[in-house]
Write an enzyme that holds these catalytic residues in place. Structure first.
Site, PDB file in Angstrom:
ATOM      1  N   ARG A 137     -18.759 -77.363  70.385  1.00  0.00           N
ATOM      2  CA  ARG A 137     -18.768 -78.538  71.247  1.00  0.00           C
ATOM      3  C   ARG A 137     -20.206 -78.866  71.594  1.00  0.00           C
ATOM      4  O   ARG A 137     -20.988 -77.975  71.941  1.00  0.00           O
ATOM      5  CB  ARG A 137     -17.992 -78.258  72.541  1.00  0.00           C
ATOM      6  CG  ARG A 137     -16.546 -77.920  72.273  1.00  0.00           C
ATOM      7  CD  ARG A 137     -15.814 -77.583  73.555  1.00  0.00           C
ATOM      8  NE  ARG A 137     -14.451 -77.152  73.239  1.00  0.00           N
ATOM      9  CZ  ARG A 137     -13.569 -76.751  74.135  1.00  0.00           C
ATOM     10  NH1 ARG A 137     -13.911 -76.729  75.403  1.00  0.00           N
ATOM     11  NH2 ARG A 137     -12.364 -76.381  73.763  1.00  0.00           N
ATOM     12  N   ASP A 143      -7.490 -68.184  71.657  1.00  0.00           N
ATOM     13  CA  ASP A 143      -6.613 -69.322  71.872  1.00  0.00           C
ATOM     14  C   ASP A 143      -5.204 -69.011  71.406  1.00  0.00           C
ATOM     15  O   ASP A 143      -5.025 -68.290  70.436  1.00  0.00           O
ATOM     16  CB  ASP A 143      -7.173 -70.489  71.042  1.00  0.00           C
ATOM     17  CG  ASP A 143      -6.874 -71.826  71.682  1.00  0.00           C
ATOM     18  OD1 ASP A 143      -6.167 -71.862  72.706  1.00  0.00           O
ATOM     19  OD2 ASP A 143      -7.346 -72.835  71.143  1.00  0.00           O
ATOM     20  N   GLN A 193     -12.794 -68.836  71.108  1.00  0.00           N
ATOM     21  CA  GLN A 193     -11.726 -68.816  72.109  1.00  0.00           C
ATOM     22  C   GLN A 193     -10.636 -67.867  71.658  1.00  0.00           C
ATOM     23  O   GLN A 193     -10.295 -67.838  70.474  1.00  0.00           O
ATOM     24  CB  GLN A 193     -11.078 -70.196  72.199  1.00  0.00           C
ATOM     25  CG  GLN A 193     -11.811 -71.203  73.023  1.00  0.00           C
ATOM     26  CD  GLN A 193     -11.004 -72.484  73.099  1.00  0.00           C
ATOM     27  OE1 GLN A 193     -10.465 -72.948  72.096  1.00  0.00           O
ATOM     28  NE2 GLN A 193     -10.931 -73.066  74.267  1.00  0.00           N
ATOM     29  N   HIS A 222      -0.595 -74.325  75.992  1.00  0.00           N
ATOM     30  CA  HIS A 222      -1.875 -73.809  75.521  1.00  0.00           C
ATOM     31  C   HIS A 222      -2.235 -72.682  76.471  1.00  0.00           C
ATOM     32  O   HIS A 222      -2.044 -72.807  77.658  1.00  0.00           O
ATOM     33  CB  HIS A 222      -3.001 -74.831  75.674  1.00  0.00           C
ATOM     34  CG  HIS A 222      -2.778 -76.138  75.009  1.00  0.00           C
ATOM     35  ND1 HIS A 222      -3.570 -76.581  73.983  1.00  0.00           N
ATOM     36  CD2 HIS A 222      -1.875 -77.110  75.231  1.00  0.00           C
ATOM     37  CE1 HIS A 222      -3.179 -77.774  73.610  1.00  0.00           C
ATOM     38  NE2 HIS A 222      -2.154 -78.123  74.348  1.00  0.00           N
TER      39      HIS A 222
END
Length: 638
Positions: free
Chosen positions: A362, A382, A380, A509
């Site tokens: 990012r 994730d 992450q 998430h």
RNA sequence: GCUGACGUAGCUCAAUUGGCAGAGCAGCUGAUUUGUAAUCAGCAGGUUGGGAGUUCGAUUCUCCCCGUCAGCUCCA
């Protein structure tokens, strides 16, 4: 007449417009001496503001937490008073109390220097010694404009007052400010304060407007509290992950690689790998499937997901591949969704839990980068859970178990916040409410305490935020669980229900550590670099006293290694003291010193990190058992 | 990105008003063989973040760029 109820239940009647000061005096002269402000019907006001309403009435003294904010706000005025004396052309902005102190913003031609701060602090002491009373006045718009005719920033604020709002000013000696109060009775109340640093700050927090010069400061009632606060700042500095990581050789950055991109050195990589291995085993046990998705993907995917639309400015630019645009992924979710969609899904398949240690990129503005905490590339942990609406509560329940187990392992106490619908949100209010209630229900059902973070949700759904509390009491972003209404719609996710018709799955998430970089950075500070055994890059350092026991020392290392411990020998031809010191500075959990005596008895002289000279001689086999046990349980302390 | 400060050896820091760039630690070599927080000696280590300018001469002064730090702003 106003009716006021004192904390002891006594009822007092006073005429409207009476001063709290007089009422407090009538309760007791001693109380008046201690009084900082009063709280009427839940609202804090100062002793000299006329009473306008009745209700519960409480006198605030130094003991009440609300009074500290009053003191600090007054501190801001005193700061401005001093600045105005030394820099008469300074235009005043705002000067509120904040969590750990206060600040005041000024518009000046010449930015402040550290030397200026010292002068301001000295001048503040004069203002304090002069004991100016804080005098409140309520004035008309016209009168206020006259009083602040030289202060454009105040005039701007004045123009925003509506006709029925009360405009009040406060003076303390030479200084007048547009301010709703409350304040302490006079400037002498400020005794223990310190100006900390200066920084630029946009007027009204708007980056398109001029930048003001902000002075940060702190204040406390008690000298000890101020000292403790300053000590805490020192402690935070001592634990700074950037400094410790350099000393311990954990990571670096390199301008040739690019700012905000982390190079994990071998020792840092060990820590990260331990965390990943731990977590991988943990989530497999909790019913997750591991997946991998590519680092760059076609931009089309992010058009579908909406990331390009909502986060374009924080995504890295497109890479042209044979005419098609690709992007480094800022999120892992679209990839996981594509895996979901690679088959037709049945209700029998759900819930599906896909997890990945996914590296994302990012674009962060250069000024916000900070060590490992704020970077442009990070990994992450994730996961995305695809389930039916009915399965959401049980999935949340599972997640709470998972987070709790993980945070305990690292020794973090935590709190939970439920972040609700933000202003900019998609989906109807009804659905939001339902989703928020589902989350709240799941928490309540297990007796888990939480607070609401109103409007703190992401645009596509509410979320649960875990806030970690580290060893010196600071809060960190921890695991988050988000409900998502958006992506299942956008991608047209489906599963076939028991009724043989298509249904839309719900998506959750979740991350546990979030960014591996940030989490490790936080751990460095939490442990002050002294990692528990299971995470320590080097777990045992074996130090032979002289060359004639080198072979024995090597055998100790080998035996430890064969049981999975990271053991090294330090047989440099340095003095014992030197090597001990080096081991302590490297924060090695265990140093095993071996000499003739130990070699003869197959034992070691164990030095535990931080315990100084306290040592015990134990059998090598006992030590290995101890290490194995500590590793198996991921013990936080030896 | 913005405001301000900073950037000298791997690390921590020195270097008068512009006048030959230095120390400690770390590293290497040798000696030392050590019983719980720095053994001794020698050696090596730098285009002073990069570039341009002013000057007889720039680590020092000016400008541009890069990076770092404190904040602001932002954070799916």
């Amino acid at each position: 007449m106003l009716t006021l109820r004192l904390p002891d239940g006594a009822i007092r009647e006073v005429p409207e417009g009476a001063l709290p000061r007089d009422l407090v005096a009538s309760i007791g002269p001693r109380l008046l001496r201690d009084a900082i402000a009063v709280k009427v019907d839940g609202e804090v006001q100062d002793l000299n503001t006329p009473l306008r309403k009745g209700g519960d009435f409480k006198v605030l003294t130094e003991k009440d937490p609300e009074s500290l904010a009053v003191l600090r706000h007054s501190g801001a005025h005193i700061l401005a008073t001093a600045v105005r004396r030394l820099r008469p052309n300074a235009k005043i902005g705002f000067g509120p109390a904040i969590e750990d102190g206060f600040y005041y913003d000024f518009e000046v031609d010449q930015p402040f220097t550290p030397e200026d701060l010292e002068k301001f602090e000295a001048e503040m002491r004069k203002v304090i010694a002069e004991k100016h009373p804080f005098v409140r006045e309520e004035v008309s718009q016209a009168e206020a404009r006259k009083r602040f005719s030289d202060d454009p920033l105040k005039l701007e604020r004045l123009s925003e007052f509506s006709d029925d709002e009360i405009i009040s000013t406060y003076t303390d000696g030479p200084f007048i400010d547009l301010c709703k109060g409350p304040h302490v009775p006079d400037t002498s109340y400020l005794k223990n304060f310190k100006l900390l640093h200066t920084a630029g700050a946009y007027w009204r927090g708007d980056e398109h407007r001029q930048m003001l010069q902000r002075i940060y400061a702190t204040a406390f009632w008690k000298k000890e509290d101020l000292e403790e606060h300053l000590h805490r700042l020192e402690e935070a500095k001592r634990r700074d992950h950037r400094t410790l990581a350099q000393q311990l050789d954990l990571y670096s950055t390199d301008p040739r690689v690019g700012p905000g991109l982390i190079l994990w050195h071998p020792k840092g990589a060990i820590i990260r790998n331990e965390i990943e291995e731990y977590e991988r085993a943990l989530i497999l046990r909790h019913g997750y499937d591991l997946v991998y998705t590519p680092h760059i993907v076609s931009e089309k995917l992010f058009q579908i997901s909406g990331h390009l639309e909502n986060y374009r400015e924080s995504m890295f630019g497109p890479i042209d591949v044979e005419g098609a645009a690709y992007r480094p992924k800022p999120m892992n979710c679209p990839g996981h969704i594509c895996i979901y969609q690679s088959h037709q899904r049945s209700y029998r398949d759900l819930p599906l839990r896909y997890a990945e240690f996914g590296s994302v990129y990012r674009y962060e503005r250069s000024g916000v980068l900070h060590g490992m905490m704020r970077v442009r590339g990070f990994t992450q942990d994730d996961a995305h859970i695809f389930c039916t609406l009915e399965q959401v509560p049980s999935e949340i329940d599972r997640l709470l178990d998972l987070c709790d187990e993980m945070l305990k392992t690292f020794g973090y106490p935590y709190t939970i916040e439920l972040a609700t619908r933000p202003d900019k949100a998609i989906g109807d209010a009804e659905r939001w409410k339902q989703a928020e209630d589902t989350l709240a229900e799941a928490l309540k059902k297990r007796g888990q305490a939480f607070t609401y973070d109103e409007g703190g949700g992401v645009f596509y759904g509410p979320k649960l935020d875990f806030k970690l509390i580290d060893a010196i009491g600071r809060k960190w972003q921890g695991p988050t669980v988000q409900l998502d209404f958006n992506l299942p719609e956008r991608f047209g996710l489906e599963y076939t229900g028991a009724d043989n018709t298509p249904h839309r799955p719900t998506m959750l998430h979740r991350v546990l550590v979030g960014s591996m970089e940030r989490f490790v950075g936080g751990l460095i500070e939490h442990y002050a670099g002294a990692f528990p055994l299971w995470l320590a890059p080097e777990q045992v350092r074996v130090i032979p006293i002289a060359d004639d026991v080198k072979d024995f020392a090597k055998s100790v290392v080998e035996r430890l290694r064969s049981r999975g411990a990271r053991a090294h020998i330090d047989d440099r031809s340095e003095t014992l003291n030197y090597r001990i010191r080096d081991g302590e500075l490297q924060k090695i959990p265990y140093m095993a010193v071996v000499g003739k005596r130990e070699a003869e008895s197959d034992s070691i002289a164990l030095r535990v990190r931080g315990a100084g000279k306290k040592q015990e001689v134990i059998k090598v086999s006992d030590f290995i058992a101890r290490v194995e046990d500590e590793l198996a349980t991921r013990a936080l302390k030896p």
